[in-house]
Motif scaffolding. Structure first.
Motif, PDB file in Angstrom:
ATOM      1  N   GLY A  43      42.073 -17.262 -18.064  1.00 42.69           N
ATOM      2  CA  GLY A  43      43.280 -17.886 -18.334  1.00 42.69           C
ATOM      3  C   GLY A  43      44.486 -17.051 -18.357  1.00 42.69           C
TER       4      GLY A  43
ATOM      5  N   GLY B 211      44.041 -12.303 -13.690  1.00 37.67           N
ATOM      6  CA  GLY B 211      45.143 -12.089 -14.440  1.00 37.67           C
ATOM      7  C   GLY B 211      45.050 -12.478 -15.847  1.00 37.67           C
ATOM      8  N   GLY B 212      46.289 -12.970 -16.266  1.00 38.53           N
ATOM      9  CA  GLY B 212      46.027 -13.621 -17.876  1.00 38.53           C
ATOM     10  C   GLY B 212      47.012 -12.874 -18.763  1.00 38.53           C
TER      11      GLY B 212
ATOM     12  N   MET C 223      56.954 -23.859  -9.330  1.00 38.06           N
ATOM     13  CA  MET C 223      56.539 -25.056  -9.655  1.00 38.06           C
ATOM     14  C   MET C 223      57.635 -26.189  -9.557  1.00 38.06           C
ATOM     15  SD  MET C 223      53.996 -24.429 -12.932  1.00 38.06           S
ATOM     16  CE  MET C 223      53.191 -26.113 -13.120  1.00 38.06           C
TER      17      MET C 223
HETATM   18  N1  LLP Z   1      44.069 -15.149 -10.850  1.00 34.83           N
HETATM   19  C1  LLP Z   1      43.923 -16.424 -10.675  1.00 34.83           C
HETATM   20  C2  LLP Z   1      42.451 -16.790 -10.106  1.00 34.83           C
HETATM   21  C3  LLP Z   1      44.711 -17.529 -11.508  1.00 34.83           C
HETATM   22  O1  LLP Z   1      44.333 -18.699 -11.606  1.00 34.83           O
HETATM   23  C4  LLP Z   1      45.767 -17.029 -11.987  1.00 34.83           C
HETATM   24  C5  LLP Z   1      46.626 -18.171 -12.738  1.00 34.83           C
HETATM   25  C6  LLP Z   1      46.256 -15.704 -12.074  1.00 34.83           C
HETATM   26  C7  LLP Z   1      45.300 -14.879 -11.610  1.00 34.83           C
HETATM   27  C8  LLP Z   1      47.497 -15.356 -12.743  1.00 34.83           C
HETATM   28  O2  LLP Z   1      47.525 -15.475 -13.973  1.00 34.83           O
HETATM   29  P1  LLP Z   1      48.717 -14.925 -14.786  1.00 34.83           P
HETATM   30  O3  LLP Z   1      48.614 -13.489 -14.836  1.00 34.83           O
HETATM   31  O4  LLP Z   1      49.891 -15.420 -14.352  1.00 34.83           O
HETATM   32  O5  LLP Z   1      48.222 -15.312 -16.029  1.00 34.83           O
HETATM   33  N2  LLP Z   1      51.628 -22.691 -14.393  1.00 34.83           N
HETATM   34  C9  LLP Z   1      51.051 -22.256 -15.694  1.00 34.83           C
HETATM   35  C10 LLP Z   1      50.194 -20.862 -15.722  1.00 34.83           C
HETATM   36  C11 LLP Z   1      49.000 -21.454 -14.865  1.00 34.83           C
HETATM   37  C12 LLP Z   1      48.012 -20.282 -14.416  1.00 34.83           C
HETATM   38  C13 LLP Z   1      47.149 -20.396 -13.292  1.00 34.83           C
HETATM   39  N3  LLP Z   1      46.315 -19.439 -12.986  1.00 34.83           N
HETATM   40  C14 LLP Z   1      52.273 -21.863 -16.756  1.00 34.83           C
HETATM   41  O6  LLP Z   1      53.384 -21.959 -16.205  1.00 34.83           O
HETATM   42  O7  LLP Z   1      52.022 -21.279 -17.923  1.00 34.83           O
END
Ligand code: LLP
Length: 419
Positions: A206, A243-244, A381
């Motif tokens: 997530g 990530g997350g 987006m």
């Molecule tokens: N890896 C995968 C497989 C993912 O699906 C994502 C994000 C990441 C890495 C990167 O995650 P991060 O480090 O940014 O948390 N549009 C939403 C967030 C959607 C997340 C989608 N996947 C927002 O604006 O909060």
């Protein structure tokens, strides 16, 4: 780190600056709405994550979906980062930016055959596979090309990331990943398929996680499965944690990169011959940019004071879509007592707001506002809803800045339309 307290986005002589450049100057030259990125914050965030994992062999694969301007990807490439992609389009961007294909991992639940073919031709590091049917199609596409696809299976560790439901991906009811038992089966199939080579194990639970606990829980489950697989003769090298890591938009207190790295290595650090991959996005780009907008009108009703701006939900959809909070600052520092206002855009929807019931110093038409922490999932987006041209993008480096994406024109809006 969030740009709440970042020296690189701060008032100097009562004017908000990104690094050494005042935002009024950027607005005058590039217009508004414009995403303004700080190279220093972006780079520092990548370096911090990289440093935090230096206790293990590792690779930082920047998550391209977060902020995908080729100019930013080039900066990531220059720091040695790889990329986490989810489409052929993102692969195309990475190639333009000079990201080493051997540092690219391909995630996502719906890869099409042509996208698999493109990624095989590019020679990416691995495909994070999410279903039996995807695995079988990938085997076919690779075999048709006389190539071997390196894969990881994305497991769903069933961990609650305690985040917004739209961005929680590691729960058993989500569409992402496969349960551990099915993963075993997919590895067995891969082992017996000459055009596939299993090299890793993947998950992503997530986004905007504000404590290390869910990461630790996911690492523990991955570790068990990884060692189980090794004991059954499936010798993987890579664990991709996804990530997350969250950032501070408002009152959150997310772990630092260092705390995140320590927590992860505390669980995984003792695995022999492990190569760790992470796919950070928000924690790299989120705090690195503001959305610079202009006040158009003050509109008062019996119930509300609306500050109508030229920035709208099509430019930054997060407040409308997730109820997300983004701090908004006046570009000219003000001492007047704040009013309580809704900051809204011109789009014909009540969901078109950037802030609701927010204290903001009185502002006049023509003044500029900065929406903070807008670097992640902001520009990427954005849309052309209401036939609005999407924002320009500017990159600041020290005392200078450059346009890294031109504002769209009306001709861009109808590009490809046949009439
Ligand atoms: N890896 C995968 C497989 C993912 O699906 C994502 C994000 C990441 C890495 C990167 O995650 P991060 O480090 O940014 O948390 N549009 C939403 C967030 C959607 C997340 C989608 N996947 C927002 O604006 O909060």
């Amino acid at each position: 780190m969030s740009n709440f307290d970042d020296k690189n986005i701060d008032y100097k002589n009562s004017v908000l600056h990104v690094e050494g450049v005042e935002l009024n100057k950027i607005a005058a030259e590039a217009g508004t709405p414009t995403y303004v990125y700080s190279n220093e914050i972006f780079a520092e965030n990548i370096i911090n994550i990289d440093q935090a994992l230096r206790g293990a062999a590792h690779l930082v694969c920047y998550s391209v979906k977060v902020a995908s301007n080729v100019g930013l990807l080039k900066k990531a490439a220059g720091l040695g980062a790889g990329a986490d992609i989810v489409s052929g389009g993102e692969l195309y961007r990475c190639r333009k930016a000079g990201i080493d294909p051997k540092k690219i991992v391909y995630s996502g639940v719906g890869k099409a055959a042509h996208e698999m073919a493109e990624a095989l031709d590019a020679g990416i590091l691995m495909f994070n596979v999410e279903s039996a049917q995807e695995l079988s199609l990938l085997a076919q596409v690779a075999s048709d090309k006389g190539k071997v696809a390196q894969i990881a299976v994305r497991v769903n560790p069933d961990v609650d990331p305690q985040t917004h439901p739209y961005v929680a991906t590691g729960l058993k009811e989500s569409k992402f990943g496969v349960p551990a038992a099915e993963a075993m089966e997919l590895y067995r199939i891969a082992k017996n398929t000459p055009s596939l080579k299993a090299i890793g194990l993947d998950c992503h639970i997530g986004s905007q996680l504000v404590s290390v606990a869910p990461f630790v829980a996911a690492c523990e489950r991955l570790k068990r499965l990884f060692l189980d697989l090794r004991s059954q003769g499936i010798n993987l090298t890579y664990i991709d944690l996804g990530g997350g890591l969250g950032i501070r938009y408002n009152q959150e207190k997310p772990p630092t990169a260092k705390e995140y790295g320590e927590a992860v290595l505390n669980v995984l650090g003792d695995i022999d011959d492990l190569f760790l991959i992470v796919e950070p996005g928000r924690s790299v780009a989120g705090s690195a940019a503001v959305l610079l907008i202009k006040v158009l009108y003050n509109k008062r009703t019996d119930f509300k004071h609306f500050v109508v701006t030229d920035g709208a939900m099509n430019d930054l959809i997060r407040p409308c879509l997730y109820g997300s909070y983004h701090q908004i600052k006046t570009v000219n520092e003000k001492n007047q007592a704040p009013l309580t206002v809704d900051v809204v855009g011109p789009v014909c929807e009540s969901g078109d707001f950037l802030a609701k019931d927010r204290p903001l110093a009185p502002v006049e038409p023509g003044e500029y506002l900065a929406v903070l922490n807008a670097g992640a999932y902001g520009m990427t987006m954005s849309s052309n809803y209401n036939s609005r041209t999407r924002p320009a993008e500017v990159l600041v480096e020290g005392d200078s800045f450059k346009l890294i994406k031109q504002r769209e024109t009306y001709d861009n809006l109808i590009l490809g339309e046949i009439f």
